[in-house]
Design a protein around this motif. Structure first.
Motif, PDB file in Angstrom:
ATOM      1  N   SER A  89      10.949   3.571   1.677  1.00 28.06           N
ATOM      2  CA  SER A  89       9.959   3.003   0.473  1.00 28.06           C
ATOM      3  C   SER A  89       9.506   1.787   0.682  1.00 28.06           C
ATOM      4  CB  SER A  89      10.756   3.481  -0.830  1.00 28.06           C
ATOM      5  OG  SER A  89       9.999   3.003  -1.894  1.00 28.06           O
ATOM      6  N   ASP A  90      10.306   0.878   1.219  1.00 27.55           N
ATOM      7  CA  ASP A  90       9.842  -0.758   1.330  1.00 27.55           C
ATOM      8  C   ASP A  90       8.489  -0.518   2.574  1.00 27.55           C
ATOM      9  OD1 ASP A  90      11.907  -1.588  -0.285  1.00 27.55           O
ATOM     10  OD2 ASP A  90      12.936  -2.462   1.471  1.00 27.55           O
ATOM     11  N   LEU A  91       8.692   0.221   3.340  1.00 29.81           N
ATOM     12  CA  LEU A  91       7.707   0.249   4.631  1.00 29.81           C
ATOM     13  C   LEU A  91       6.580   1.052   4.407  1.00 29.81           C
ATOM     14  CD1 LEU A  91      10.058   0.427   7.543  1.00 29.81           C
ATOM     15  CD2 LEU A  91       8.813  -1.355   7.167  1.00 29.81           C
ATOM     16  N   PHE A  92       6.647   2.179   3.549  1.00 22.47           N
ATOM     17  CA  PHE A  92       5.317   2.973   3.446  1.00 22.47           C
ATOM     18  C   PHE A  92       4.889   3.452   2.171  1.00 22.47           C
ATOM     19  CE2 PHE A  92       8.050   4.378   7.328  1.00 22.47           C
ATOM     20  CZ  PHE A  92       7.021   4.036   8.349  1.00 22.47           C
ATOM     21  N   GLY A  93       5.748   2.866   1.069  1.00 20.89           N
ATOM     22  CA  GLY A  93       5.397   2.975  -0.486  1.00 20.89           C
ATOM     23  C   GLY A  93       6.113   4.166  -0.768  1.00 20.89           C
ATOM     24  N   LYS A  94       5.729   4.676  -2.256  1.00 26.48           N
ATOM     25  CA  LYS A  94       6.429   5.583  -2.611  1.00 26.48           C
ATOM     26  C   LYS A  94       5.546   6.900  -2.833  1.00 26.48           C
ATOM     27  CE  LYS A  94       6.935   3.464  -7.000  1.00 26.48           C
ATOM     28  NZ  LYS A  94       7.087   3.148  -8.098  1.00 26.48           N
TER      29      LYS A  94
ATOM     30  N   GLY B  66       0.975  -1.101   0.070  1.00 24.54           N
ATOM     31  CA  GLY B  66      -0.077   0.117  -0.208  1.00 24.54           C
ATOM     32  C   GLY B  66       0.789   1.179   0.122  1.00 24.54           C
ATOM     33  N   ASN B  67       0.267   2.302   0.491  1.00 25.02           N
ATOM     34  CA  ASN B  67       0.961   3.659   0.410  1.00 25.02           C
ATOM     35  C   ASN B  67       0.463   4.265   1.657  1.00 25.02           C
ATOM     36  OD1 ASN B  67       2.476   4.069  -2.097  1.00 25.02           O
ATOM     37  ND2 ASN B  67       0.658   3.336  -3.193  1.00 25.02           N
ATOM     38  N   VAL B  68       1.415   4.873   2.287  1.00 25.91           N
ATOM     39  CA  VAL B  68       1.352   5.470   3.672  1.00 25.91           C
ATOM     40  C   VAL B  68       1.738   6.961   3.468  1.00 25.91           C
ATOM     41  CG1 VAL B  68       1.812   5.806   6.242  1.00 25.91           C
ATOM     42  CG2 VAL B  68       1.891   3.413   5.000  1.00 25.91           C
ATOM     43  N   SER B  69       0.674   7.955   3.858  1.00 20.68           N
ATOM     44  CA  SER B  69       1.033   9.447   3.638  1.00 20.68           C
ATOM     45  C   SER B  69       2.162   9.789   4.825  1.00 20.68           C
ATOM     46  CB  SER B  69      -0.139  10.045   4.026  1.00 20.68           C
ATOM     47  OG  SER B  69      -0.608  10.143   5.427  1.00 20.68           O
TER      48      SER B  69
ATOM     49  N   LYS C  54       2.903   8.129  12.706  1.00 24.38           N
ATOM     50  CA  LYS C  54       2.009   7.740  13.669  1.00 24.38           C
ATOM     51  C   LYS C  54       2.405   6.003  13.954  1.00 24.38           C
ATOM     52  CE  LYS C  54      -1.799  10.741  12.465  1.00 24.38           C
ATOM     53  NZ  LYS C  54      -3.136  10.546  11.799  1.00 24.38           N
ATOM     54  N   THR C  55       3.377   5.606  12.967  1.00 28.47           N
ATOM     55  CA  THR C  55       3.471   4.174  13.203  1.00 28.47           C
ATOM     56  C   THR C  55       4.872   4.061  13.990  1.00 28.47           C
ATOM     57  OG1 THR C  55       5.125   4.366  11.392  1.00 28.47           O
ATOM     58  CG2 THR C  55       2.778   3.940  10.917  1.00 28.47           C
ATOM     59  N   PRO C  56       4.808   2.868  14.638  1.00 24.33           N
ATOM     60  CA  PRO C  56       6.112   2.503  15.529  1.00 24.33           C
ATOM     61  C   PRO C  56       7.311   2.413  14.494  1.00 24.33           C
ATOM     62  CG  PRO C  56       4.504   0.645  15.610  1.00 24.33           C
ATOM     63  CD  PRO C  56       3.775   1.622  14.898  1.00 24.33           C
ATOM     64  N   GLN C  57       7.151   1.881  13.321  1.00 24.41           N
ATOM     65  CA  GLN C  57       8.448   1.621  12.289  1.00 24.41           C
ATOM     66  C   GLN C  57       8.948   2.695  12.174  1.00 24.41           C
ATOM     67  OE1 GLN C  57       5.144   0.287  11.978  1.00 24.41           O
ATOM     68  NE2 GLN C  57       5.296  -1.987  11.846  1.00 24.41           N
TER      69      GLN C  57
ATOM     70  N   TYR D 255      -2.724   1.946   8.585  1.00 29.13           N
ATOM     71  CA  TYR D 255      -2.196   3.393   8.161  1.00 29.13           C
ATOM     72  C   TYR D 255      -2.306   3.572   6.761  1.00 29.13           C
ATOM     73  CZ  TYR D 255      -0.610   3.087  12.891  1.00 29.13           C
ATOM     74  OH  TYR D 255      -0.236   2.950  14.274  1.00 29.13           O
ATOM     75  N   TYR D 256      -2.579   2.561   6.076  1.00 31.89           N
ATOM     76  CA  TYR D 256      -2.541   2.684   4.367  1.00 31.89           C
ATOM     77  C   TYR D 256      -3.450   3.760   4.000  1.00 31.89           C
ATOM     78  CZ  TYR D 256      -0.233  -1.780   3.747  1.00 31.89           C
ATOM     79  OH  TYR D 256       0.863  -2.759   3.989  1.00 31.89           O
ATOM     80  N   GLU D 257      -3.408   4.453   2.609  1.00 28.37           N
ATOM     81  CA  GLU D 257      -4.090   5.566   2.237  1.00 28.37           C
ATOM     82  C   GLU D 257      -5.327   4.680   1.677  1.00 28.37           C
ATOM     83  OE1 GLU D 257      -3.919   9.392   1.632  1.00 28.37           O
ATOM     84  OE2 GLU D 257      -2.946   8.453   3.689  1.00 28.37           O
TER      85      GLU D 257
END
Length: 467
Positions: A378-383, A240-243, A249-252, A454-456
């Motif tokens: 980019s791996d964790l949150f997308g582009k 997915g993609n995360v803004s 807001k993520t622990p990562q 957390y994904y858009e």
């Protein structure tokens, strides 16, 4: 206005058939320039003897090493803060406008700092090189990163390594350039520093224009020929993609923040004091008359560290495409902690060659940590908004600039106050940094895949979050 349209993002979209390998040189032009920051330690002794004219015997009123070191810390603090602050703006307006702003701030910072040197006003040096130049560092640092990730979705580690290796290699140019210019201007100004700052500011401003006017972004529907997204190699890679707003807001995100903080705190301590460190550890007093490390040789050491900083950024981030980002960082921290703990022993035993080899290996992994970070994000949150997320992550760099400087100056000055000299004066610094790297190891070990909540929701336009 015509000028505005030239700087518009729409004017930088590449046409059909554009060769993506033309983009890395544009990124390198920016990063090789702003990477000069890593060579700042060559100014430490000259700036500390503007009144006395004698680098070994400062006069009352001369700036101390701690006062001068604050300049570098301010620059790195502003790098992280401006990257976080301008990340979303940069993604909206595109890389050309951002790169131009970076060149004006970075080049202009040198010119303001030269005035501070001429007037012997350290606050002007802080404001010029530290504050204004630091803003140029931050905007310039992140301006090409997400652009390259979009051009190289099949080789994210290679792409970010190409973008960021220039920053690591900047001291290779900056260190000898500064030394030669100061020697040239020595008779016309105290230590030759002020005119050196003027010339370097102008050179870097002009050099960065190559990147400004040659950068291109891919069209929204572009992808490499024959490219099929393969995200099976790691459970950490998101589908997915995360803004940027959700990412924090993520622990990562915060685990990666600690990962970058610890990696940079340890490395920055060595880089900031590289020149005086090797001169003190291997001086004539220990090596024998005429056999110690001279100022010129120390400048060469700074340049060598810069080379490995550069090579490490490309080598380790490229390797992370094969072995994954998380294992790559575990290697940085695990091996790094052992090498840091080994450095004082090599200094005590006056094993100069081994000392230099270990320092170079340490710095290669320090550089690799920077270059692997955007690909990890980019791996964790997308582009979608990776540039803005990267900008926010760089606040860890700002924090590390303060922390690293404090650890090095406090511990080394305390050791010297106790009468310790040579390698012994820096022993507590390296043992502390080895401990810092263990903390980074544990943080990286805890990283898991981002929760889908957390994904858009719905489709996103990558361009909205890209340069």
């Amino acid at each position: 206005m015509a000028n505005d349209s030239l700087l518009d993002r729409s004017r930088t979209v590449a046409g059909p058939g554009y060769n993506r390998w033309l983009v890395p040189p544009a990124a390198l032009a920016i990063h090789l320039a702003i990477g000069q920051a890593y060579a700042f330690s060559v100014f430490n002794k000259p700036l500390g003897s503007l009144i006395s004219g004698d680098q070994d015997h400062p006069a009352p009123g001369d700036w101390t090493l701690s006062q001068i070191g604050i300049t570098f810390s301010i620059a790195i603090v502003l790098l992280g803060l401006s990257a976080a602050l301008f990340g979303k703006w940069l993604e909206r307006v595109g890389p050309r406008k951002a790169m131009l702003a970076s060149s004006l701030c970075f080049g202009g910072g040198f010119l303001i700092a030269s005035l501070g040197v001429s007037m012997h006003n350290i606050w002007l040096v802080y404001f010029g090189y530290g504050f204004v130049g630091g803003i140029g560092l931050g905007i310039g640092y992140i301006s090409p990163v997400s652009t390259l990730i979009k051009w190289f979705p099949d080789r994210k580690g290679v792409a970010t390594g190409m973008a960021i290796m220039g920053f690591g290699g900047g001291a290779m140019i900056g260190s000898p350039l500064a030394s030669n210019l100061m020697a040239h201007f020595k008779d016309s100004a105290p230590q030759g520093v002020a005119p050196t700052f003027i010339v370097m500011g102008i050179i870097y401003l002009l050099f960065m224009q190559f990147g400004v006017w040659t950068i291109r972004v891919p069209a929204d529907d572009w992808k490499p020929e024959g490219y099929v997204p393969n995200e099976e190699h790691s459970a950490l890679v998101t589908t997915g993609n995360v803004s940027a707003d959700n990412a924090i807001k993520t622990p990562q995100f915060w685990l990666l923040w600690v990962v970058l903080l610890t990696n940079v705190t340890a490395g920055i301590g060595v880089l900031e004091t590289a020149s005086p460190l090797i001169q003190d550890t291997f001086s004539d007093k220990y090596m024998g008359a005429g056999r110690g490390v001279t100022a010129a040789a120390a400048a060469g050491f700074v340049g060598l560290l810069s080379l490995f900083n550069l090579l490490g950024r490309f080598f380790w981030s490229s390797a992370s495409d094969k072995i994954g980002r998380k294992p790559t960082y575990l290697l940085y921290f695990g091996l790094g902690a052992v090498l840091y703990a080994l450095i004082p022993t090599l200094g005590h035993n006056l094993q100069l060659t081994l000392y230099v080899i270990v320092a170079c290996l340490i710095i290669s992994m320090y550089g690799g940590g920077f270059a692997t970070a955007p690909a990890y994000l980019s791996d964790l949150f997308g582009k979608y908004q990776v540039g803005a997320i990267h900008g926010r992550l760089l606040t860890a760099w700002s924090t590390a600039a303060i922390l690293g400087h404090l650890i090095v100056s406090t511990l080394s000055e305390h050791s010297k106050a106790q009468g310790l000299t040579g390698a012994a004066a820096y022993q507590s610094v390296f043992y502390t940094m080895a401990g810092v790297l263990v903390v980074g190891f544990l943080a990286d070990l805890a990283v898991t895949a981002v929760n889908e909540k957390y994904y858009e929701k719905g489709p996103v336009t990558i361009e909205a979050g890209g340069h």
